[in-house]
Scaffold this motif. Structure first.
Motif, mmCIF file in Angstrom:
data_model
loop_
_atom_site.group_PDB
_atom_site.id
_atom_site.type_symbol
_atom_site.label_atom_id
_atom_site.label_comp_id
_atom_site.label_asym_id
_atom_site.label_seq_id
_atom_site.Cartn_x
_atom_site.Cartn_y
_atom_site.Cartn_z
ATOM 1 N N GLU A 415 0.836 -1.206 0.000
ATOM 2 C CA GLU A 415 0.000 0.000 0.000
ATOM 3 C C GLU A 415 0.867 1.251 0.000
ATOM 4 O O GLU A 415 1.812 1.382 0.762
ATOM 5 C CB GLU A 415 -0.911 -0.009 1.229
ATOM 6 C CG GLU A 415 -1.937 1.110 1.209
ATOM 7 C CD GLU A 415 -2.927 0.979 2.361
ATOM 8 O OE1 GLU A 415 -3.877 1.760 2.389
ATOM 9 O OE2 GLU A 415 -2.729 0.108 3.212
ATOM 10 N N GLY A 416 0.541 2.128 -0.903
ATOM 11 C CA GLY A 416 1.253 3.391 -0.989
ATOM 12 C C GLY A 416 2.457 3.355 -1.897
ATOM 13 O O GLY A 416 3.035 4.391 -2.206
ATOM 14 N N GLU A 417 2.866 2.170 -2.348
ATOM 15 C CA GLU A 417 4.023 2.078 -3.223
ATOM 16 C C GLU A 417 3.580 2.038 -4.680
ATOM 17 O O GLU A 417 2.519 1.521 -5.008
ATOM 18 C CB GLU A 417 4.826 0.812 -2.898
ATOM 19 C CG GLU A 417 5.377 0.788 -1.484
ATOM 20 C CD GLU A 417 6.124 -0.511 -1.191
ATOM 21 O OE1 GLU A 417 6.361 -1.275 -2.152
ATOM 22 O OE2 GLU A 417 6.459 -0.745 -0.028
ATOM 23 N N ALA A 418 4.402 2.541 -5.562
ATOM 24 C CA ALA A 418 4.115 2.481 -6.995
ATOM 25 C C ALA A 418 4.244 1.040 -7.469
ATOM 26 O O ALA A 418 5.085 0.284 -6.971
ATOM 27 C CB ALA A 418 5.076 3.375 -7.761
ATOM 28 N N HIS A 419 3.422 0.660 -8.435
ATOM 29 C CA HIS A 419 3.498 -0.706 -8.963
ATOM 30 C C HIS A 419 4.804 -0.890 -9.726
ATOM 31 O O HIS A 419 5.275 0.029 -10.413
ATOM 32 C CB HIS A 419 2.300 -0.967 -9.885
ATOM 33 C CG HIS A 419 2.141 -2.406 -10.242
ATOM 34 N ND1 HIS A 419 2.858 -3.005 -11.247
ATOM 35 C CD2 HIS A 419 1.361 -3.375 -9.695
ATOM 36 C CE1 HIS A 419 2.518 -4.281 -11.324
ATOM 37 N NE2 HIS A 419 1.608 -4.529 -10.393
ATOM 38 N N PRO A 420 5.424 -2.082 -9.627
ATOM 39 C CA PRO A 420 6.716 -2.299 -10.302
ATOM 40 C C PRO A 420 6.696 -2.021 -11.798
ATOM 41 O O PRO A 420 7.724 -1.644 -12.368
ATOM 42 C CB PRO A 420 7.005 -3.777 -10.018
ATOM 43 C CG PRO A 420 6.246 -4.086 -8.765
ATOM 44 C CD PRO A 420 5.024 -3.226 -8.810
ATOM 45 N N GLN A 421 5.529 -2.207 -12.442
ATOM 46 C CA GLN A 421 5.472 -2.012 -13.895
ATOM 47 C C GLN A 421 4.891 -0.654 -14.287
ATOM 48 O O GLN A 421 4.585 -0.421 -15.462
ATOM 49 C CB GLN A 421 4.638 -3.133 -14.549
ATOM 50 C CG GLN A 421 5.020 -4.542 -14.122
ATOM 51 C CD GLN A 421 6.501 -4.821 -14.230
ATOM 52 O OE1 GLN A 421 7.193 -4.261 -15.099
ATOM 53 N NE2 GLN A 421 7.023 -5.672 -13.352
ATOM 54 N N ALA A 422 4.741 0.241 -13.319
ATOM 55 C CA ALA A 422 4.171 1.554 -13.624
ATOM 56 C C ALA A 422 5.002 2.313 -14.651
ATOM 57 O O ALA A 422 4.471 3.041 -15.496
ATOM 58 C CB ALA A 422 4.030 2.379 -12.344
ATOM 59 N N ALA A 423 6.329 2.142 -14.610
ATOM 60 C CA ALA A 423 7.203 2.884 -15.523
ATOM 61 C C ALA A 423 6.941 2.521 -16.979
ATOM 62 O O ALA A 423 7.103 3.368 -17.869
ATOM 63 C CB ALA A 423 8.666 2.618 -15.168
ATOM 64 N N ILE A 424 6.541 1.270 -17.240
ATOM 65 C CA ILE A 424 6.271 0.855 -18.625
ATOM 66 C C ILE A 424 5.143 1.687 -19.207
ATOM 67 O O ILE A 424 5.220 2.169 -20.344
ATOM 68 C CB ILE A 424 5.935 -0.650 -18.669
ATOM 69 C CG1 ILE A 424 7.159 -1.471 -18.274
ATOM 70 C CG2 ILE A 424 5.438 -1.047 -20.063
ATOM 71 C CD1 ILE A 424 6.885 -2.966 -18.201
ATOM 72 N N TRP A 425 4.098 1.865 -18.423
ATOM 73 C CA TRP A 425 2.955 2.647 -18.901
ATOM 74 C C TRP A 425 3.290 4.131 -18.959
ATOM 75 O O TRP A 425 3.014 4.803 -19.949
ATOM 76 C CB TRP A 425 1.765 2.400 -17.990
ATOM 77 C CG TRP A 425 0.613 3.367 -18.136
ATOM 78 C CD1 TRP A 425 0.126 4.198 -17.188
ATOM 79 C CD2 TRP A 425 -0.193 3.593 -19.295
ATOM 80 N NE1 TRP A 425 -0.928 4.935 -17.672
ATOM 81 C CE2 TRP A 425 -1.144 4.574 -18.975
ATOM 82 C CE3 TRP A 425 -0.187 3.072 -20.587
ATOM 83 C CZ2 TRP A 425 -2.093 5.040 -19.874
ATOM 84 C CZ3 TRP A 425 -1.134 3.530 -21.495
ATOM 85 C CH2 TRP A 425 -2.081 4.497 -21.147
ATOM 86 N N LEU A 426 3.935 4.651 -17.935
ATOM 87 C CA LEU A 426 4.210 6.078 -17.876
ATOM 88 C C LEU A 426 5.180 6.532 -18.969
ATOM 89 O O LEU A 426 5.119 7.671 -19.445
ATOM 90 C CB LEU A 426 4.768 6.448 -16.499
ATOM 91 C CG LEU A 426 3.798 6.258 -15.319
ATOM 92 C CD1 LEU A 426 4.491 6.528 -14.000
ATOM 93 C CD2 LEU A 426 2.568 7.155 -15.481
ATOM 94 N N SER A 427 6.077 5.633 -19.393
ATOM 95 C CA SER A 427 7.095 6.006 -20.387
ATOM 96 C C SER A 427 6.811 5.437 -21.770
ATOM 97 O O SER A 427 7.715 5.346 -22.605
ATOM 98 C CB SER A 427 8.470 5.533 -19.910
ATOM 99 O OG SER A 427 8.492 4.117 -19.800
#
Length: 896
Positions: A415-427
């Protein structure tokens, strides 16, 4: 009001400044103002309520109605005045209004239970004792937590079946239903003096369609066989307000509380909460302080989920009041003392706000007001200088409640942490597909392109902020989940199509974002079958089905589901379009459940087809009922009309996308019957095939009716029989081997079955029959060549087996009546072998081949794959056996 002294006005001023209801009440009843002022220092006691009602002379219902309503007015006047003058607290308000409900119900029950000269007294058939109605208070009444303008949820129970003793004997069920109706009228009917309480009886067994009162035996049977998870929740607070409470709870407690630690309650309560949230979202009730996020209901759920989990083993958790349960959870260390303190504080604030909302106009509402005047009244009565200050405090409490709720029900490890694969979507716009490749995607460049295209699309850019945030939260775990399947690219792109389709539907996005297990289940379905993914994308409302995994594994009880569907349709009144949508939602949901069970390997193919056929029968039956209800110029209350199923429907071999081959028959000598039933049939076709916002039900084919497309849409039984005997082609008799009654009037269906058996058992010239069947098969081959990968038309395939069986039926049913049973080709092949019409080994090989060919056809459609000759290689022996059997039957002497 003009007679009140200045001091009286000052003492009543806070209440009068706030409540329009109180202003109007005291203007109408000036003496009530004086009485309220005189007794304002004391709470309204239960004994005072009983004393006021005991003065009743007891003349008739109308007198009692007036006294009950005048009592309520007096209680409300003092409650509002005391609370807004700061003389009472939440507990007093809840207990006082609960006392009013209990006293009113007890008085009304005593009145309606007085000896009746017509019916006498209800006697138990086992004990021989006079029976007493048990009024069960549900919900906040059961917990003595009523709000000031609450409904009261009741259930009426009596111990034993039996009958009354009077000259006009009736069953105990009828007797208690009669006095129950009188009691509801005494309490709930709106008169010139208003009402006492609105009465809601929908929590009783079977809801509105169930009897108003039921016996212990009926209740026990219902809870054991039909009781649903949400009803366990509903019965937590149940309390008998009269009669044999011990006997009642002895029955109910095992249903509510399991002997083991029931961690499945997490899912059940989450599912129920999700339903409420979706309702709130659909009806724009975010500012509902009861049902909205961080509202009263979430606090109740926190306490009740632990009651359901642990109450069977920890009896103290079977207590009813929410605040008591929260304190007990803290005492036992299940919740922290700090968490419970925050929840208790929020509960008092929300309930006090709820009461002030209701005090305005005596309306049952939990919605925050939109107009400035009412906002100011609420803020001031809650002790704030303005609305902004009040909203700030309210938001703080609701946020706290929501955080505690999410902690109890979700418990995310990160909880409260960014998902490990968030960077794939954001970039995604940067075009770097390295991380996608590392996860195992087969074409990471294409997946990245899809993500980038979605980000830059006008659809995504123009989403409401809440929806866009939901999508942003869904995509990282979706990437991770899709990568875990053997076909990650297909899985991901199929769900991406779904996301784009529902991108402006926040309720659907929220479901996926807030339920990680649902996302995994969704991905497994989209990975397994393109047909399912397309079906779900067309009907995203079915995402609701993923909330409760047990529903996806539960075998359908079609009679029970039919009752549920009929009640849903009844509730829609005269709204034809809504009814058509309702039928479609129901059918889509159950097709979806069956396909989930099929993909999970829980059902054999024959079982899937049986259920799909039973579902089609139900949809036809209910459609016929609904259309007849709306048909103008009917000449009889019930139609003498039936639907006959042919082909896959007739043989109970439906697939997930099968058409329905049907014929309409009637048996009615009224002169207007042909015209009426023709209109009826056309409307049925429209109800089944029309494309509504919810989709369509079925494609139907009516070409098998007498004289085909040029014939009448509906045939009389007499005309149908004459056509079959005098004009029908052999291929039409072949089709008749797989026909059956599906829906409508049973007598018409029986008449059809008689005609069918008569036609099938007609003695025939076998040589001529062989020529006719062989010729028809050759004609089919002209338009559908026997390709090696075509499971239906390949020589030795499905059509050859069907033709062989049809020939055997037409040739030998005259001597073997069992051939008239529509038991399916596999069973009929066995029958033919038993009658020594074909060799047992050939029958077994043909049956095995038929089963495997249908399975290959079924899987090909679900998987979206083309069949190849190689796929049929394992059953070449079976195909060869069918070809030999064909040659034996149609080209050579039969083998004995």
């Amino acid at each position: 009001m003009t007679d009140l002294t200045q001091s009286s006005k000052s003492l009543l001023a806070p209440a009068l400044a706030h409540s329009r209801y109180l202003q109007q009440l005291l203007l109408r009843h000036p003496q009530l103002a004086e009485e309220t002022m005189a007794q304002l220092a004391q709470p309204y006691s239960r004994s005072s309520m009983e004393e006021q009602l005991s003065l009743l002379p007891g003349s008739d219902d109308q007198v009692l109605k007036q006294r009950l309503r005048r009592l309520r007015q007096a209680v409300m006047a003092r409650l509002i005045s005391r609370e807004l003058a700061g003389l009472s607290d939440l507990t007093e308000v809840m207990h006082t209004i609960s006392d009013l409900a209990e006293v009113a119900l007890a008085t009304a029950l005593a009145w309606v239970s007085l000896p009746d000269a017509r019916y006498g007294q209800p006697i138990g058939e086992e004990s021989g004792q006079v029976q007493e109605l048990i009024i069960v208070g549900m919900g906040k009444l059961g917990g003595r937590e009523l709000n000031v303008s609450s409904d009261i949820d009741l259930i009426f129970i009596f111990p034993e079946d039996g009958q009354t003793t009077g000259p006009r004997k009736i069953s105990n069920s009828e007797y208690f239903s009669l006095i129950g109706k009188r009691l509801i009228s005494l309490i709930g009917e709106i008169t010139d003096d208003g009402f006492v309480f609105r009465v809601d009886m929908r929590l009783r067994p079977f809801g509105d369609v169930g009897p108003l009162a039921c016996s212990f035996a009926a209740l026990e049977g219902y809870l054991l066989t039909q009781g649903r998870e949400w009803e366990r929740y509903a019965w937590i607070k149940a309390r008998a307000l009269s009669g044999d409470e011990a006997g009642l709870m002895q029955m109910v407690t095992p249903f509510v509380y399991r002997k083991y630690l029931d961690y499945g309650a997490y899912h059940s309560m989450r599912e129920l909460h999700s339903q409420i949230r979706r309702e709130v979202a659909r009806k724009d009730k975010i500012d509902n302080i009861k049902l909205g996020p961080g509202g009263i209901r979430e606090i109740e759920f926190i306490g009740q989920v632990f009651q359901l989990i642990r109450g069977g083993r920890n009896k103290i958790l079977q207590l009813r009041p929410t605040q008591t349960i929260l304190d007990e959870l803290a005492q036992q260390g299940i919740l922290t003392h700090a968490a419970v303190a925050e929840l208790q504080e929020a509960y008092r604030f929300l309930r006090n706000t709820e009461h002030r909302l209701m005090y305005l106009d005596d309306a049952q509402t939990q919605m925050l007001p939109l107009n400035a005047d009412d906002q100011a009244r609420i803020a001031h009565s809650m002790g704030f200088s303005d609305w902004a200050q009040f909203r700030e405090q309210l938001t703080l409490y609701r946020n706290r409640v929501n955080q505690h709720f999410e902690h109890v029900f979700v418990l995310p490890p990160d909880e409260g942490e960014a998902h490990p694969q968030a960077a794939i979507w954001l970039s995604a716009q940067e075009g770097d597909s390295t991380d996608l490749a590392a996860l195992g995607f087969e074409d990471p460049t294409e997946i990245n392109r899809r993500l980038a295209a979605m980000q830059s699309s006008s659809r995504y850019q123009q989403m409401p902020d809440r929806c866009r945030k939901r999508v942003d939260s869904i995509l990282p775990p979706l990437i991770e989940v899709a990568a875990s399947f053997h076909n990650p690219d297909a899985t991901f792109t199929r769900i991406l199509d779904l996301l784009e389709a529902i991108s402006r539907r926040e309720s659907y996005l929220a479901l996926l974002a807030e339920h990680p297990r649902t996302l995994k289940r969704l991905a497994s379905l989209y990975s397994a079958s393109p047909w399912v993914s397309q079906y779900l994308t067309r009907h995203p409302i079915l995402l609701d089905e993923l909330l409760d995994f047990r529903l996806l594994e539960e075998l359908p009880d079609w009679p029970k589901l039919g009752k549920v569907l009929r009640q849903e349709l009844k509730d829609l009144g005269d709204d034809t379009e809504a009814k058509m949508d309702c039928l479609r939602h129901f059918q889509h949901a159950h097709v979806f459940r069956l396909v989930c069970q099929d993909l999970d390997g829980l059902l054999a193919l024959e079982t899937v087809s049986d259920h799909l056929s039973d579902l089609a029968d139900l949809m036809l039956t209910v459609t016929l009922e609904q259309v007849w209800q709306e048909l103008p110029n009917k000449h009889r209350p019930e139609p003498q009309f039936a639907v006959i199923g042919y082909g896959k429907l007739g043989g109970k071999e439906l697939g997930f996308a099968s058409d329905l081959d049907i014929v309409y028959l009637f048996d009615d000598d009224h002169p207007n019957a042909p015209e009426v039933y023709a209109k009826y049939a056309k409307r049925i076709v429209n109800w089944l095939t029309a494309l509504t916002p919810a989709g369509h039900l079925y494609d139907i084919d009516l070409r098998l009716r007498p004289n085909g497309s040029s014939g009448l849409l509906v045939s009389s039984i007499g005309a149908f029989a004459q056509y079959q005997r005098e004009s029908a082609w052999v291929w039409e008799h072949q089709a008749l081997t797989r026909a059956r009654y599906c829906a409508g009037n049973r007598n018409v269906g029986n008449a059809f079955e008689t005609i069918r058996e008569d036609i099938l058992r007609t003695p025939r010239d076998l040589a001529k029959l062989r020529d006719e069947v062989r010729t028809m098969r050759e004609r089919m081959l002209e338009t559908h060549p026997a390709h090696a990968e075509d499971v239906k038309h390949v020589r030795g395939g499905i059509v050859d087996i069907e033709f062989i069986m049809q020939y055997l039926i037409l040739a030998h049913a005259s001597a073997h009546q069992e051939f008239c049973l529509n038991s399916g080709n596999i069973a009929l092949l066995s029958t033919a072998a038993q009658q020594e019409l074909i060799p047992p080994k050939a029958a077994q090989l043909a049956a095995d081949g038929y089963r495997e060919l249908r399975r290959l056809q079924h899987r090909s459609r679900l998987n979206g794959t083309e069949l190849t000759p190689k796929m049929l290689q394992p059953i070449q022996a079976q195909l060869a056996a069918v070809r030999l059997l064909w040659k034996t039957l149609f080209e050579e002497t039969l083998i004995s």
